[in-house]
Design an enzyme around this catalytic site. Structure first.
Site, mmCIF file in Angstrom:
data_model
loop_
_atom_site.group_PDB
_atom_site.id
_atom_site.type_symbol
_atom_site.label_atom_id
_atom_site.label_comp_id
_atom_site.label_asym_id
_atom_site.label_seq_id
_atom_site.Cartn_x
_atom_site.Cartn_y
_atom_site.Cartn_z
ATOM 1 N N ASP A 88 0.820 -1.202 0.000
ATOM 2 C CA ASP A 88 0.000 0.000 0.000
ATOM 3 C C ASP A 88 0.860 1.261 0.000
ATOM 4 O OD1 ASP A 88 -2.275 -1.551 0.100
ATOM 5 O OD2 ASP A 88 -2.491 -1.407 2.280
ATOM 6 N N LYS A 89 0.277 2.335 -0.489
ATOM 7 C CA LYS A 89 0.968 3.628 -0.549
ATOM 8 C C LYS A 89 1.580 4.002 0.798
ATOM 9 C CE LYS A 89 0.033 8.576 -1.171
ATOM 10 N NZ LYS A 89 -0.982 9.602 -1.493
#
Length: 324
Positions: A145-146
């Site tokens: 994830d970012k």
């Protein structure tokens, strides 16, 4: 309709809403889509009333109206190389292992076309990236994830991509994460298993679903307890589903510190000293780090393992939690 388009069916208009502007009504029903985006969809002929196109955003709705929205596929530009520094842990002719910082998206997507890992890889590797995932995701074998930090392996050619992909498919890749969570898991060590799919109540979230979804298994071990308030937990993935650790730990009642998507309101009731609550409850990202990554090298067939230290923000959080 193309395979990439999505159809959204809006609940039938009930009498309390009669007379509202169409764009206002739709924005109330579809909170995940901005009003300006809905106005554009109406003007572009993507909103239908009883299968007839509606193009007037200020149209007054009537009781019994049934609206349907067709969302066309996003038109994404090919990613451009960008001179963005990379923390490269290892590199050879077939692959590289990168330590991704929190805040960096892995590949371009709607709302994030620049500043991604792919943009940086295109600059660093030039044309030496695998093409299996297409021009939008060159070299990308897996994602995190970012706002998760840590290690990823990137393929420089299709041979390496296929070989690594087979290991991910067989769940033989070794992936260890460190997670800071609210509360203490019970038991302190165990296995969480549950199919993960899109949440039926919130399209932005994933959830453990009773039917459908994808098989997901997370093995966990508590490494350190910060009284009853929080824990440092090691997670080893057998599978790699979207938001897997975040969903599994949240389902156990122990969401990640800083995870605004999955955290519950109970956090304020936990036994955290007042002077530390701001640092903990308002930590700016999910407290998750991809610490280690192990795989068989596609060319040499030797097992390789890499490790990454906690980034400074998580190290600071760790020091705060030790004061509890």
């Amino acid at each position: 309709m193309s395979d990439n388009e999505n159809e959204l069916y809006v609940p039938k208009v009930e009498s309390p809403n009669e007379g509202l502007r169409l764009d206002k009504f739709l924005s109330q029903q579809l909170e995940e889509i901005s009003r300006s985006r809905l106005q554009q969809l109406i003007e572009d002929g993507n909103v239908f009333l009883f299968n007839e196109t509606v193009s007037n955003i200020s149209r007054k709705i009537k009781t019994g109206d049934e609206y349907r929205i067709v969302i066309p596929p996003a038109e994404e530009a090919d990613p451009e190389p960008e001179d963005i520094p990379l923390d490269i842990v290892y590199e050879d002719d077939d692959l590289l292992v990168v330590n991704k910082p929190a805040g960096m998206t892995v590949h371009p997507a709607a709302g994030s076309y620049n500043g991604t890992l792919v943009n940086a890889l295109l600059f660093h590797c030039h044309d030496n990236l695998s093409g299996i995932n297409g021009v939008k995701r060159p070299g990308i074998v897996h994602r995190i994830d970012k706002d998760t930090s840590g290690l990823l392996v990137v393929a420089k050619n299709d041979f390496a991509h296929n070989f690594l992909g087979e290991q991910f498919a067989a769940h033989s890749i070794e992936r260890t994460y460190l997670a800071f969570v609210y509360g203490n898991l019970n038991p302190l060590q165990g296995r969480i298993e549950g199919n993960i799919g899109r949440s039926p109540s919130d399209r932005k979230k994933m959830a453990i679903v009773p039917t459908g979804g994808k098989h997901a298994v997370t093995n966990y071990k508590t490494l350190e307890l910060f009284k009853r308030a929080a824990s440092l937990v090691q997670c080893n993935l057998e599978t790699g589903r979207t938001h897997q650790i975040r969903v599994h730990l949240s389902s156990a009642g122990n969401p990640l510190i800083g995870d605004q998507l999955y955290v519950k309101s109970h956090k304020s009731a936990l036994p955290i000293p007042e002077y530390l609550k701001t640092s903990v409850n308002y930590f700016p990202r999910q407290a998750l780090h991809a610490k280690s990554l192990g795989f068989i090298h596609p060319r040499t067939k030797e097992f390789m393992q890499f490790s990454s230290q906690l980034p400074s923000d998580l190290e600071e959080l760790y020091q705060v939690l030790k004061e509890i």
